[in-house]
Design an enzyme around this catalytic site. Structure first.
Site, PDB file in Angstrom:
ATOM      1  N   SER A 108       0.852  -1.190   0.000  1.00 50.16           N
ATOM      2  CA  SER A 108       0.000   0.000   0.000  1.00 50.16           C
ATOM      3  C   SER A 108       0.888   1.239   0.000  1.00 50.16           C
ATOM      4  O   SER A 108       2.023   1.198   0.483  1.00 50.16           O
ATOM      5  CB  SER A 108      -0.861  -0.011   1.260  1.00 50.16           C
ATOM      6  OG  SER A 108      -1.328   1.274   1.530  1.00 50.16           O
ATOM      7  N   SER A 109       0.332   2.344  -0.468  1.00 49.42           N
ATOM      8  CA  SER A 109       1.105   3.595  -0.458  1.00 49.42           C
ATOM      9  C   SER A 109       1.330   4.106   0.966  1.00 49.42           C
ATOM     10  O   SER A 109       2.136   5.013   1.172  1.00 49.42           O
ATOM     11  CB  SER A 109       0.404   4.665  -1.297  1.00 49.42           C
ATOM     12  OG  SER A 109      -0.887   4.897  -0.778  1.00 49.42           O
ATOM     13  N   CYS A 110       0.627   3.514   1.952  1.00 45.28           N
ATOM     14  CA  CYS A 110       0.833   3.903   3.365  1.00 45.28           C
ATOM     15  C   CYS A 110       2.244   3.606   3.838  1.00 45.28           C
ATOM     16  O   CYS A 110       2.633   4.051   4.922  1.00 45.28           O
ATOM     17  CB  CYS A 110      -0.095   3.129   4.286  1.00 45.28           C
ATOM     18  SG  CYS A 110      -1.786   3.350   3.928  1.00 45.28           S
ATOM     19  N   TYR A 137      -0.830  -0.733  10.244  1.00 50.35           N
ATOM     20  CA  TYR A 137      -1.069  -1.271   8.895  1.00 50.35           C
ATOM     21  C   TYR A 137       0.176  -1.063   8.024  1.00 50.35           C
ATOM     22  O   TYR A 137       0.628  -1.981   7.333  1.00 50.35           O
ATOM     23  CB  TYR A 137      -2.277  -0.529   8.327  1.00 50.35           C
ATOM     24  CG  TYR A 137      -2.692  -0.849   6.922  1.00 50.35           C
ATOM     25  CD1 TYR A 137      -3.318  -2.047   6.617  1.00 50.35           C
ATOM     26  CD2 TYR A 137      -2.515   0.087   5.898  1.00 50.35           C
ATOM     27  CE1 TYR A 137      -3.743  -2.313   5.317  1.00 50.35           C
ATOM     28  CE2 TYR A 137      -2.938  -0.169   4.602  1.00 50.35           C
ATOM     29  CZ  TYR A 137      -3.542  -1.372   4.321  1.00 50.35           C
ATOM     30  OH  TYR A 137      -3.964  -1.637   3.037  1.00 50.35           O
ATOM     31  N   LYS A 141       2.734  -3.765   6.189  1.00 51.79           N
ATOM     32  CA  LYS A 141       2.963  -3.779   4.730  1.00 51.79           C
ATOM     33  C   LYS A 141       4.450  -3.684   4.396  1.00 51.79           C
ATOM     34  O   LYS A 141       4.923  -4.336   3.465  1.00 51.79           O
ATOM     35  CB  LYS A 141       2.189  -2.630   4.066  1.00 51.79           C
ATOM     36  CG  LYS A 141       0.682  -2.813   4.105  1.00 51.79           C
ATOM     37  CD  LYS A 141       0.274  -3.985   3.252  1.00 51.79           C
ATOM     38  CE  LYS A 141      -1.194  -4.291   3.335  1.00 51.79           C
ATOM     39  NZ  LYS A 141      -1.551  -5.543   2.669  1.00 51.79           N
ATOM     40  N   HIS A 180     -13.472   3.146   2.815  1.00 53.66           N
ATOM     41  CA  HIS A 180     -12.510   4.160   2.382  1.00 53.66           C
ATOM     42  C   HIS A 180     -13.279   5.326   1.772  1.00 53.66           C
ATOM     43  O   HIS A 180     -14.500   5.289   1.646  1.00 53.66           O
ATOM     44  CB  HIS A 180     -11.552   3.564   1.353  1.00 53.66           C
ATOM     45  CG  HIS A 180     -10.571   2.613   1.953  1.00 53.66           C
ATOM     46  ND1 HIS A 180     -10.588   1.270   1.692  1.00 53.66           N
ATOM     47  CD2 HIS A 180      -9.548   2.812   2.816  1.00 53.66           C
ATOM     48  CE1 HIS A 180      -9.610   0.683   2.364  1.00 53.66           C
ATOM     49  NE2 HIS A 180      -8.968   1.588   3.049  1.00 53.66           N
TER      50      HIS A 180
HETATM   51  N1  LIG Z   1      -8.641  -0.859  -0.800  1.00 50.14           N
HETATM   52  C1  LIG Z   1      -7.634  -0.040  -1.003  1.00 50.14           C
HETATM   53  O1  LIG Z   1      -7.804   1.178  -1.177  1.00 50.14           O
HETATM   54  C2  LIG Z   1      -6.223  -0.567  -1.035  1.00 50.14           C
HETATM   55  C3  LIG Z   1      -5.195   0.333  -1.329  1.00 50.14           C
HETATM   56  C4  LIG Z   1      -3.889  -0.127  -1.368  1.00 50.14           C
HETATM   57  C5  LIG Z   1      -3.627  -1.453  -1.119  1.00 50.14           C
HETATM   58  N2  LIG Z   1      -4.647  -2.309  -0.824  1.00 50.14           N
HETATM   59  C6  LIG Z   1      -4.295  -3.704  -0.530  1.00 50.14           C
HETATM   60  O2  LIG Z   1      -4.972  -4.597  -1.391  1.00 50.14           O
HETATM   61  C7  LIG Z   1      -5.261  -5.805  -0.690  1.00 50.14           C
HETATM   62  C8  LIG Z   1      -6.737  -6.125  -0.795  1.00 50.14           C
HETATM   63  O3  LIG Z   1      -7.494  -5.041  -0.287  1.00 50.14           O
HETATM   64  P1  LIG Z   1      -9.078  -4.944  -0.520  1.00 50.14           P
HETATM   65  O4  LIG Z   1      -9.403  -3.523  -0.604  1.00 50.14           O
HETATM   66  O5  LIG Z   1      -9.487  -5.888  -1.573  1.00 50.14           O
HETATM   67  O6  LIG Z   1      -9.616  -5.457   0.912  1.00 50.14           O
HETATM   68  P2  LIG Z   1     -11.000  -6.170   1.235  1.00 50.14           P
HETATM   69  O7  LIG Z   1     -12.028  -5.853   0.233  1.00 50.14           O
HETATM   70  O8  LIG Z   1     -11.262  -5.862   2.678  1.00 50.14           O
HETATM   71  O9  LIG Z   1     -10.646  -7.707   1.102  1.00 50.14           O
HETATM   72  C9  LIG Z   1      -9.721  -8.310   1.948  1.00 50.14           C
HETATM   73  C10 LIG Z   1      -9.906  -9.797   1.884  1.00 50.14           C
HETATM   74  O10 LIG Z   1      -8.992 -10.363   2.807  1.00 50.14           O
HETATM   75  C11 LIG Z   1      -9.589 -11.497   3.362  1.00 50.14           C
HETATM   76  N3  LIG Z   1      -9.102 -11.696   4.723  1.00 50.14           N
HETATM   77  C12 LIG Z   1      -9.022 -10.792   5.735  1.00 50.14           C
HETATM   78  N4  LIG Z   1      -8.586 -11.379   6.860  1.00 50.14           N
HETATM   79  C13 LIG Z   1      -8.408 -12.699   6.544  1.00 50.14           C
HETATM   80  C14 LIG Z   1      -7.990 -13.831   7.279  1.00 50.14           C
HETATM   81  N5  LIG Z   1      -7.653 -13.731   8.591  1.00 50.14           N
HETATM   82  N6  LIG Z   1      -7.929 -15.015   6.633  1.00 50.14           N
HETATM   83  C15 LIG Z   1      -8.272 -15.131   5.335  1.00 50.14           C
HETATM   84  N7  LIG Z   1      -8.665 -14.095   4.577  1.00 50.14           N
HETATM   85  C16 LIG Z   1      -8.745 -12.892   5.192  1.00 50.14           C
HETATM   86  C17 LIG Z   1     -11.084 -11.248   3.411  1.00 50.14           C
HETATM   87  O11 LIG Z   1     -11.696 -12.486   3.204  1.00 50.14           O
HETATM   88  P3  LIG Z   1     -13.267 -12.814   3.481  1.00 50.14           P
HETATM   89  O12 LIG Z   1     -14.042 -11.865   2.609  1.00 50.14           O
HETATM   90  O13 LIG Z   1     -13.428 -14.221   3.063  1.00 50.14           O
HETATM   91  O14 LIG Z   1     -13.512 -12.547   4.936  1.00 50.14           O
HETATM   92  C18 LIG Z   1     -11.289 -10.274   2.254  1.00 50.14           C
HETATM   93  O15 LIG Z   1     -11.894 -10.901   1.162  1.00 50.14           O
HETATM   94  C19 LIG Z   1      -4.786  -5.594   0.735  1.00 50.14           C
HETATM   95  O16 LIG Z   1      -3.504  -6.150   0.890  1.00 50.14           O
HETATM   96  C20 LIG Z   1      -4.693  -4.108   0.864  1.00 50.14           C
HETATM   97  O17 LIG Z   1      -3.745  -3.731   1.807  1.00 50.14           O
HETATM   98  C21 LIG Z   1      -5.942  -1.908  -0.800  1.00 50.14           C
END
Ligand SMILES: NC(=O)c1ccc[n+]([C@@H]2O[C@H](COP(=O)([O-])OP(=O)(O)OC[C@H]3O[C@@H](n4cnc5c(N)ncnc54)[C@H](OP(=O)(O)O)[C@@H]3O)[C@@H](O)[C@H]2O)c1
Length: 310
Positions: A108-110, A137, A141, A180
């Site tokens: 992440s950009s964080c 967080y 990362k 977000h």
């Molecule tokens: N969203 C953003 O703006 C953003 C920006 C930069 C980077 N990212 C990165 O992109 C990645 C995905 O983010 P996202 O936005 O798609 O998040 P998200 O929609 O919250 O999805 C996260 C997924 O992780 C799974 N998860 C969480 N805890 C878990 C555990 N203990 N065991 C197994 N699975 C688990 C969840 O599974 P279940 O649904 O099955 O519970 C969920 O489907 C992350 O690494 C995040 O840091 C996101």
């Protein structure tokens, strides 16, 4: 990458994981495997090892993480640090133990310091203090990305990392406590329009600037790098341009058709004053985003209406 080889997309029910599934399927990959967190809690080391032992995936995309907005990060910093460290340590180490050919880690950009020179280059990593509101967080990362780098150095693995800017898109989280900025704005303006409110109050001054990428574009960048890059560099992924939160709010409200007032509650924190990525490294690698912010928000709002509204 062979189209029949087994690919594990961790976090497939999430926004990024869902976008990865769509993009890989669209590209003809036939052997994708998934587990929800209720089927496999990635914080549990033994369960993760058992899963890799039985399934033996050849490629892994690690999009499972504890993710949340500013409020959730302030309230539960220990959970954001602990869960993410556990998930990524277990998956990355099992990938090594069970011979995964290539892994992509979602950072992440964080990871960049609060006052990193803008636009933030990959070289700014560990050059200063992190933004306190999401330090747990961010530290997780950084550890995940460094773990990939060090496994490559020590064990000659092929693990790569990407650092996306703020993402939004299909399958986004619209829960007011966890969302977000883009989904939070969509929901607020949609509800204000539906209920005829004359005023919408938003956190912060509206002056903070952020960069947003449509999650399907991120998935495209991940596929691109899985196919074209091996090595110990990591890549910023974004559009290379940012927008003031006040202007973003206006754009979202126009798309939704909300006509009332937008008020900023300046007693609430803005987070980092600006977060813009320098994406020249990835551009030089041959990848560029496709979806404009306006188009991406239209698609996301349509998805919200069809799937989340009730
Ligand atoms: N969203 C953003 O703006 C953003 C920006 C930069 C980077 N990212 C990165 O992109 C990645 C995905 O983010 P996202 O936005 O798609 O998040 P998200 O929609 O919250 O999805 C996260 C997924 O992780 C799974 N998860 C969480 N805890 C878990 C555990 N203990 N065991 C197994 N699975 C688990 C969840 O599974 P279940 O649904 O099955 O519970 C969920 O489907 C992350 O690494 C995040 O840091 C996101």
């Amino acid at each position: 990458m062979n189209k029949d080889e087994k690919i594990y997309i961790a976090g497939h029910k999430g926004m990024v994981g869902g976008a990865l599934c769509r993009r890989f399927q669209q590209d003809g990959f036939k052997n994708l495997i998934f587990r929800s967190s209720s089927e496999l809690d990635l914080r549990n080391q033994q369960d993760v090892r058992d899963f890799f032992y039985y399934e033996r995936p050849k490629y892994v995309l690690l999009a499972a993480a504890k993710v949340g907005g500013i409020m959730a990060n302030i309230e539960s910093p220990a959970t954001f640090l602990y869960d993410n460290l556990m998930i990524q340590n277990n998956v990355i180490n099992s990938a090594y133990e069970f011979g995964v050919k290539k892994l992509l880690f979602l950072g992440s950009s964080c990871i960049y310091p609060r006052l990193a020179p803008q636009p933030m280059k990959e070289e700014s990593l560990l050059d200063g203090k992190l933004e306190p509101t999401n330090e747990g967080y961010a530290i997780a990362k950084i550890a995940g990305m460094k773990l990939c780098e060090m496994y490559n150095r020590q064990y000659d693995t092929d693990y790569i990392s990407v650092m996306p800017c703020n993402l939004y898109g299909i399958g986004d989280n619209f829960d007011p406590k966890r969302s977000h900025v883009v989904p939070a704005l969509i929901r607020k303006f949609h509800e204000a329009k539906k209920n005829g409110y004359s005023k919408v109050i938003l956190w912060g001054t509206g002056n903070a600037k952020r960069e947003f990428l449509f999650s399907d574009d991120l998935a495209d960048a991940c596929l691109y790098l899985m196919k074209t890059y091996s090595g110990n560099e990591f890549f910023n992924v974004g559009t290379g341009s940012d927008i003031k939160i006040a202007n973003l709010a206006k754009l979202v409200s126009d798309i939704i058709g909300y006509e009332g007032e937008i008020v900023f509650d300046t007693s609430k924190p803005d987070g980092m004053p600006q977060k813009l990525m320098d994406v020249s490294k990835l551009t030089n690698q041959g990848w560029k985003f496709k979806t404009s912010l306006e188009r991406g928000i239209e698609i996301t709002y349509k998805w919200y209406l069809e799937n989340y509204n009730n």
